[in-house]
Design a protein around this motif. Structure first.
Motif, short mmCIF file in Angstrom:
data_model
loop_
_atom_site.label_atom_id
_atom_site.label_comp_id
_atom_site.label_asym_id
_atom_site.label_seq_id
_atom_site.Cartn_x
_atom_site.Cartn_y
_atom_site.Cartn_z
N ILE A 137 19.27 45.33 46.50
CA ILE A 137 17.85 45.58 46.26
C ILE A 137 16.98 45.15 47.42
O ILE A 137 15.92 45.75 47.69
N LEU A 157 13.74 52.97 35.91
CA LEU A 157 12.36 52.47 35.95
C LEU A 157 12.10 51.45 34.85
O LEU A 157 11.36 50.47 35.05
N LEU A 160 12.76 47.71 35.84
CA LEU A 160 12.16 47.10 37.03
C LEU A 160 10.95 46.24 36.71
O LEU A 160 9.98 46.72 36.11
N ASN A 162 7.53 44.02 37.91
CA ASN A 162 6.46 44.32 38.87
C ASN A 162 6.28 45.83 39.04
O ASN A 162 6.38 46.38 40.14
N GLN A 166 6.41 48.41 42.39
CA GLN A 166 7.54 49.32 42.60
C GLN A 166 7.06 50.74 42.87
O GLN A 166 7.57 51.42 43.76
N LEU A 169 5.92 51.18 46.33
CA LEU A 169 7.05 51.25 47.24
C LEU A 169 7.68 52.64 47.25
O LEU A 169 8.04 53.17 48.31
#
Length: 286
Positions: A137, A157, A160, A162, A166, A169
């Motif tokens: 990661i 998704l 994950l 935060n 994400q 990003l």
């Protein structure tokens, strides 16, 4: 955060800890949040099970055999989907690639592949199939900006933390004319409604978020990524129902699971609320 949301239901971790977690309803986004969410340093403990199916290639029982059969059929559809995007350089980033089957399929079709997989054992298996194209990661931060034609997250998704960070990003490494593909469970499906707290796709606390179509659209448009298309994953209803039966009654009951999965898909023909959905997103100005 908790007191600003209402409790939708309480669900149990059937896979590892046996702990109970609340699912809190966020009215603004029309989504659920697992509460409490494990701290980052503790989250990996909830994946420490030989039965965590996306991290293994084993076929020891009916559930694992069904999973791999569904996965095999899904791989062909996934490849057909990304090929329809007419990507110029066929550069693919698959985040949370598990044991690498989708990347392997894309590689054989001459895609330039990169994978991200946090779990070491699954990453080793994936690298054996992809000529060492899969990284941990931490590698996400090293990727070149705007370098991928397609970024895919197949049932990732929801895992994950935060979430908004994400999404930023994903946008950062996606080409301006690229495509983001996200598949997640749909808590508004008939099988979710039927099984309630036993619905396997809640999978608390590994699933931190539980999305609706509204939630996906609202979360991504904030970062300039617009929802282009929503597609069903019909086979998921059968697999999820099979596992949900196990959680509810102690055994899989494949006949009843097939019936519930079929009913879910039939009802979704009208409502469009399939057990899992694929979301196709692009930059809002393209």
């Amino acid at each position: 955060m908790k007191d600003k949301k209402t409790t939708y239901l309480t669900a149990k971790d059937h896979s590892v800890s046996g702990e109970e977690f609340q699912l809190l309803y966020n009215r603004d986004l029309d989504m659920l949040e697992t509460f409490p969410q494990p701290k980052a340093e503790k989250l990996s403990d909830y994946y420490k099970s030989e039965d965590y199916i996306s991290h293994t290639d084993s076929k020891r029982n009916l559930l694992e055999r069904v999973y791999h059969l569904v996965r095999k059929m899904s791989l062909r559809r996934k490849l057909k989907l990304i090929n329809a995007f007419n990507a110029e350089q066929k550069s693919l980033l698959d985040i949370g690639c598990g044991t690498g089957d989708f990347l392997e399929t894309a590689l054989k079709d001459e895609w330039n592949i990169t994978g991200i997989e946090p779990e070491e054992k699954a990453r080793q298996i994936a690298n054996s199939k992809t000529d060492n194209a899969v990284f941990g990661i931490e590698h996400l931060k090293n990727l070149e900006a705007h370098s991928f034609d397609v970024i895919s997250l197949w049932h990732v998704l929801e895992h994950l933390p935060n979430l908004e960070m994400q999404i930023k990003l994903f946008k950062q490494v996606l080409k301006p004319n690229g495509t983001l593909v996200i598949a997640v469970p749909n808590f508004k499906s008939y099988d979710a409604e039927h099984y309630k707290e036993f619905w396997a796709a809640y999978d608390v606390p590994r699933h931190l978020w539980h999305f609706s179509k509204t939630a996906i659209s609202e979360l991504f448009i904030k970062e300039g990524l617009a929802l282009q298309k929503v597609l069903p994953l019909r086979f998921d209803a059968y697999y999820v129902s099979l596992l949900s039966e196990k959680y509810k009654s102690g055994f899989m009951n494949p006949i009843k699971a097939f019936w519930i999965g079929m009913r879910s898909n039939l009802k979704a023909k009208r409502s469009k609320e399939y057990s899992s959905l694929i979301y196709v997103l692009k930059y809002a100005n393209t």
